[in-house]
Motif scaffolding. Structure first.
Motif, PDB file in Angstrom:
ATOM      1  N   ALA A   1       0.865  -1.182   0.000  1.00  0.00           N
ATOM      2  CA  ALA A   1       0.000   0.000   0.000  1.00  0.00           C
ATOM      3  C   ALA A   1       0.896   1.224   0.000  1.00  0.00           C
ATOM      4  N   VAL A   2       0.469   2.256  -0.680  1.00  0.00           N
ATOM      5  CA  VAL A   2       1.228   3.508  -0.708  1.00  0.00           C
ATOM      6  C   VAL A   2       1.092   4.188   0.653  1.00  0.00           C
ATOM      7  N   ALA A   3       2.215   4.470   1.298  1.00  0.00           N
ATOM      8  CA  ALA A   3       2.214   5.209   2.555  1.00  0.00           C
ATOM      9  C   ALA A   3       2.411   6.700   2.295  1.00  0.00           C
ATOM     10  N   VAL A   4       3.288   7.018   1.338  1.00  0.00           N
ATOM     11  CA  VAL A   4       3.576   8.405   0.970  1.00  0.00           C
ATOM     12  C   VAL A   4       3.778   8.456  -0.535  1.00  0.00           C
ATOM     13  N   SER A   5       3.181   9.426  -1.193  1.00  0.00           N
ATOM     14  CA  SER A   5       3.360   9.643  -2.623  1.00  0.00           C
ATOM     15  C   SER A   5       3.869  11.060  -2.829  1.00  0.00           C
ATOM     16  N   ARG A   6       5.033  11.165  -3.477  1.00  0.00           N
ATOM     17  CA  ARG A   6       5.609  12.492  -3.728  1.00  0.00           C
ATOM     18  C   ARG A   6       6.033  12.601  -5.181  1.00  0.00           C
ATOM     19  N   ALA A   7       5.737  13.720  -5.795  1.00  0.00           N
ATOM     20  CA  ALA A   7       6.223  13.990  -7.149  1.00  0.00           C
ATOM     21  C   ALA A   7       7.605  14.618  -7.040  1.00  0.00           C
ATOM     22  N   ASN A   8       8.514  14.231  -7.940  1.00  0.00           N
ATOM     23  CA  ASN A   8       9.826  14.869  -7.932  1.00  0.00           C
ATOM     24  C   ASN A   8       9.824  16.062  -8.878  1.00  0.00           C
ATOM     25  N   ASP A   9      10.926  16.781  -8.937  1.00  0.00           N
ATOM     26  CA  ASP A   9      10.990  18.003  -9.738  1.00  0.00           C
ATOM     27  C   ASP A   9      10.803  17.750 -11.232  1.00  0.00           C
ATOM     28  N   ALA A  10      11.159  16.551 -11.701  1.00  0.00           N
ATOM     29  CA  ALA A  10      11.067  16.243 -13.128  1.00  0.00           C
ATOM     30  C   ALA A  10       9.688  15.695 -13.514  1.00  0.00           C
ATOM     31  N   GLY A  11       8.793  15.498 -12.552  1.00  0.00           N
ATOM     32  CA  GLY A  11       7.461  14.987 -12.848  1.00  0.00           C
ATOM     33  C   GLY A  11       7.286  13.503 -12.591  1.00  0.00           C
ATOM     34  N   GLY A  12       8.321  12.844 -12.084  1.00  0.00           N
ATOM     35  CA  GLY A  12       8.220  11.435 -11.721  1.00  0.00           C
ATOM     36  C   GLY A  12       7.578  11.280 -10.352  1.00  0.00           C
ATOM     37  N   LEU A  13       7.446  10.039  -9.900  1.00  0.00           N
ATOM     38  CA  LEU A  13       6.840   9.760  -8.598  1.00  0.00           C
ATOM     39  C   LEU A  13       7.773   8.957  -7.718  1.00  0.00           C
ATOM     40  N   PHE A  14       7.753   9.269  -6.433  1.00  0.00           N
ATOM     41  CA  PHE A  14       8.457   8.500  -5.412  1.00  0.00           C
ATOM     42  C   PHE A  14       7.385   7.987  -4.465  1.00  0.00           C
ATOM     43  N   LEU A  15       7.242   6.649  -4.380  1.00  0.00           N
ATOM     44  CA  LEU A  15       6.212   6.042  -3.552  1.00  0.00           C
ATOM     45  C   LEU A  15       6.845   5.250  -2.424  1.00  0.00           C
ATOM     46  N   MET A  16       6.621   5.668  -1.174  1.00  0.00           N
ATOM     47  CA  MET A  16       7.046   4.875  -0.025  1.00  0.00           C
ATOM     48  C   MET A  16       5.912   3.899   0.270  1.00  0.00           C
ATOM     49  N   LEU A  17       6.271   2.627   0.577  1.00  0.00           N
ATOM     50  CA  LEU A  17       5.290   1.567   0.654  1.00  0.00           C
ATOM     51  C   LEU A  17       5.251   0.874   2.007  1.00  0.00           C
ATOM     52  N   THR A  18       4.100   0.282   2.307  1.00  0.00           N
ATOM     53  CA  THR A  18       3.968  -0.617   3.457  1.00  0.00           C
ATOM     54  C   THR A  18       3.439  -1.963   2.940  1.00  0.00           C
ATOM     55  N   ALA A  19       3.865  -3.055   3.557  1.00  0.00           N
ATOM     56  CA  ALA A  19       3.529  -4.383   3.053  1.00  0.00           C
ATOM     57  C   ALA A  19       2.044  -4.673   3.195  1.00  0.00           C
ATOM     58  N   GLU A  20       1.464  -5.287   2.172  1.00  0.00           N
ATOM     59  CA  GLU A  20       0.088  -5.774   2.194  1.00  0.00           C
ATOM     60  C   GLU A  20       0.085  -7.286   2.256  1.00  0.00           C
TER      61      GLU A  20
END
Length: 138
Positions: free
Chosen positions: A116-135
């Motif tokens: 599951a996505v715990a944190v979703s952040r867009a980077n400066d170039a428009g990509g995504l960084f998703l921190m996850l927790t186990a499901e």
């Protein structure tokens, strides 16, 4: 498209080819009466290429018990793992809805391991960084 943007796109494509893997993102909704489930109002599942990372770490926590520089009698050791998926700019553009906390991430090349996505952040170039927790494990 500027020269720098074209270079970034070429580098991101090369990185995705080398280390990327298939990832399915599913929008989910949750309320106080039910657990997480599909959210058809936000869209349908999307498959993209992302870079999965899991880094284990152990932290020793020492602190001030009394006065400056004093240490606890013992040490608290905390073990954990940081799990994330990085999605490049071109792949992130393929996602028609906003990724948010609670959405499902399935690693298709790792036996369907789900997070599951715990944190979703867009980077400066428009990509995504998703921190996850186990499901669930594969």
């Amino acid at each position: 498209m500027s020269l720098a943007a074209r270079r970034r796109a070429r580098v991101a494509a090369a990185v995705d080819r080398q280390w990327g893997e298939a990832v399915r993102l599913t929008p989910r909704a949750e309320n106080q009466y039910t657990g997480p489930g599909p959210d058809p109002d936000r869209g349908t599942p999307v498959e993209v290429i992302g870079r999965y990372t899991r880094r284990s770490q152990i932290d020793d926590d020492r602190g001030a018990a009394h006065g400056i520089g004093a240490r606890f009698q013992g040490v608290i050791r905390v073990a954990g793992a940081e799990t994330c998926v990085v999605i490049g700019t071109e792949q992130a553009a393929l996602i028609p809805w906003t990724v948010r906390k609670g959405d499902l991430v399935e690693l298709l090349e790792r036996g369907g391991a789900a997070y599951a996505v715990a944190v979703s952040r867009a980077n400066d170039a428009g990509g995504l960084f998703l921190m996850l927790t186990a499901e669930r494990a594969p």
